[in-house]
Design a protein around this motif. Sequence first.
Motif, PDB file in Angstrom:
ATOM      1  N   VAL A  98      39.611  47.969  34.414  1.00 19.28           N
ATOM      2  CA  VAL A  98      39.662  48.007  32.953  1.00 19.28           C
ATOM      3  C   VAL A  98      38.343  48.545  32.422  1.00 19.28           C
ATOM      4  CG1 VAL A  98      41.244  46.037  32.832  1.00 19.28           C
ATOM      5  CG2 VAL A  98      38.770  45.650  32.646  1.00 19.28           C
ATOM      6  N   ALA A  99      38.401  49.045  31.189  1.00 19.08           N
ATOM      7  CA  ALA A  99      37.195  49.462  30.481  1.00 19.08           C
ATOM      8  C   ALA A  99      36.948  48.499  29.335  1.00 19.08           C
ATOM      9  CB  ALA A  99      37.357  50.878  29.952  1.00 19.08           C
ATOM     10  N   LEU A 100      35.721  47.976  29.244  1.00 16.67           N
ATOM     11  CA  LEU A 100      35.312  47.143  28.131  1.00 16.67           C
ATOM     12  C   LEU A 100      34.610  48.013  27.108  1.00 16.67           C
ATOM     13  CD1 LEU A 100      35.521  45.258  30.720  1.00 16.67           C
ATOM     14  CD2 LEU A 100      33.945  43.734  29.530  1.00 16.67           C
ATOM     15  N   SER A 160      38.815  36.915  21.770  1.00 13.42           N
ATOM     16  CA  SER A 160      39.957  37.806  21.552  1.00 13.42           C
ATOM     17  C   SER A 160      39.592  39.227  21.985  1.00 13.42           C
ATOM     18  CB  SER A 160      40.384  37.793  20.078  1.00 13.42           C
ATOM     19  OG  SER A 160      39.298  38.179  19.237  1.00 13.42           O
ATOM     20  N   ARG A 161      38.662  39.324  22.914  1.00 16.81           N
ATOM     21  CA  ARG A 161      38.185  40.627  23.380  1.00 16.81           C
ATOM     22  C   ARG A 161      39.323  41.453  23.969  1.00 16.81           C
ATOM     23  NH1 ARG A 161      32.606  41.535  26.784  1.00 16.81           N
ATOM     24  NH2 ARG A 161      32.297  43.674  26.097  1.00 16.81           N
ATOM     25  N   LEU A 185      29.046  39.825  28.351  1.00 21.73           N
ATOM     26  CA  LEU A 185      29.713  38.962  27.382  1.00 21.73           C
ATOM     27  C   LEU A 185      29.445  39.426  25.949  1.00 21.73           C
ATOM     28  CD1 LEU A 185      29.005  35.452  28.934  1.00 21.73           C
ATOM     29  CD2 LEU A 185      31.261  36.513  28.652  1.00 21.73           C
ATOM     30  N   GLU A 186      30.467  39.367  25.113  1.00 24.98           N
ATOM     31  CA  GLU A 186      30.314  39.816  23.719  1.00 24.98           C
ATOM     32  C   GLU A 186      29.364  38.921  22.937  1.00 24.98           C
ATOM     33  OE1 GLU A 186      34.410  37.692  23.666  1.00 24.98           O
ATOM     34  OE2 GLU A 186      32.973  38.437  25.133  1.00 24.98           O
ATOM     35  N   SER A 187      29.137  37.693  23.421  1.00 23.94           N
ATOM     36  CA  SER A 187      28.220  36.769  22.759  1.00 23.94           C
ATOM     37  C   SER A 187      26.765  37.009  23.140  1.00 23.94           C
ATOM     38  CB  SER A 187      28.602  35.327  23.101  1.00 23.94           C
ATOM     39  OG  SER A 187      28.648  35.140  24.515  1.00 23.94           O
ATOM     40  N   GLY A 188      26.519  37.953  24.045  1.00 24.36           N
ATOM     41  CA  GLY A 188      25.164  38.253  24.478  1.00 24.36           C
ATOM     42  C   GLY A 188      24.868  37.709  25.866  1.00 24.36           C
ATOM     43  N   TYR A 239      37.419  36.353  32.176  1.00 24.07           N
ATOM     44  CA  TYR A 239      38.219  36.144  30.972  1.00 24.07           C
ATOM     45  C   TYR A 239      39.647  35.782  31.363  1.00 24.07           C
ATOM     46  CZ  TYR A 239      34.649  38.536  28.111  1.00 24.07           C
ATOM     47  OH  TYR A 239      33.497  38.892  27.454  1.00 24.07           O
ATOM     48  N   GLN A 240      40.254  34.859  30.628  1.00 28.66           N
ATOM     49  CA  GLN A 240      41.682  34.596  30.775  1.00 28.66           C
ATOM     50  C   GLN A 240      42.411  35.375  29.689  1.00 28.66           C
ATOM     51  OE1 GLN A 240      43.227  30.518  31.479  1.00 28.66           O
ATOM     52  NE2 GLN A 240      44.501  30.890  29.674  1.00 28.66           N
TER      53      GLN A 240
END
Length: 298
Positions: free
Chosen positions: A63-65, A110-111, A93-96, A144-145
């Motif tokens: 996958v690509a983030l 909800s990424r 992580l999107e939270s840093g 991630y789930q």
Amino acid sequence: MKKPLIGVLTALLLAGATALAAPAAAAAPSGAQDRAVSADRDASAGQAAQAQSAVAVSFAGTVALSNCSGSLVRMPNSAAGDPALVLSNGHCLESGMPGPGEVVVGQASSRTFSLLSSTGAKLGTLRAAKVVYGTMTDTDVSLYQLNTTYAAIQSRYGIAPLTVAATHPAQGASIKVVSGYWKKIYSCSVDGFAYRLKEGEWTFKDSVRYTSSCNTIGGTSGSPVVSTTTGEVVAVNNTGNEDGGSCTVNNPCEVDQNGKVTVRQGINYAQQTYGIPACFAAGNRLDLTRAGCTLPRP
């Protein structure tokens, strides 16, 4: 950390440089030539046999983030009806980036992730329900789930997850680092293992060191490191020494059991994943108290 666009322009300029040709070897005596030809034939036959036994590695299951790479993964005991998991780096992580000693568990998310075909084409978008686990202590991993199952993904897109190996990779093993962010596959071998890999405030344990041909760049963070023998994920790509600095961010150093520091400019690393399956119970449920689970706890 192999974050996107950090040092990428430099890497691309270096990649475009023309290599100098090595001088030709002196001619060998005729008998030696015959033996060399025979040896070459034997080597070629051995390489051909090895190539035939190797697993074909593609972008399927990656996958690509928004800022990194990752992969759709299952544990050896995962079932088709289990909620699907995506593996990447803790520093993605999107939270840093988690601080030293920080462990993220069960954080709402909800990424979205772009699911890729075997050729790297986007098949669709997957969405997270939560961050199951994330840390940069001892390792550099995030899991991630998703809000869907492996069976649903297989039915809709024809894509099966990659399996996370439960065994330690071997030195010299042939591997591929598959970046969904850049749609690029790097091929190399496990050169060895760093007892401790220190980068800025963070320390990683028993890191995989690549041979030089895996010259990964920013954006390859979180890429699965796949065994060409089994097709299983044996590590997750995360960093490399870019400038020759010692133990600083983007310039990790190796520290052995005696405290000796070694800097390997231009060499890249991954964090092993064989310890992760022991931390998951039936139904892909994270349980850090399970026997054999060594992931850091909150």
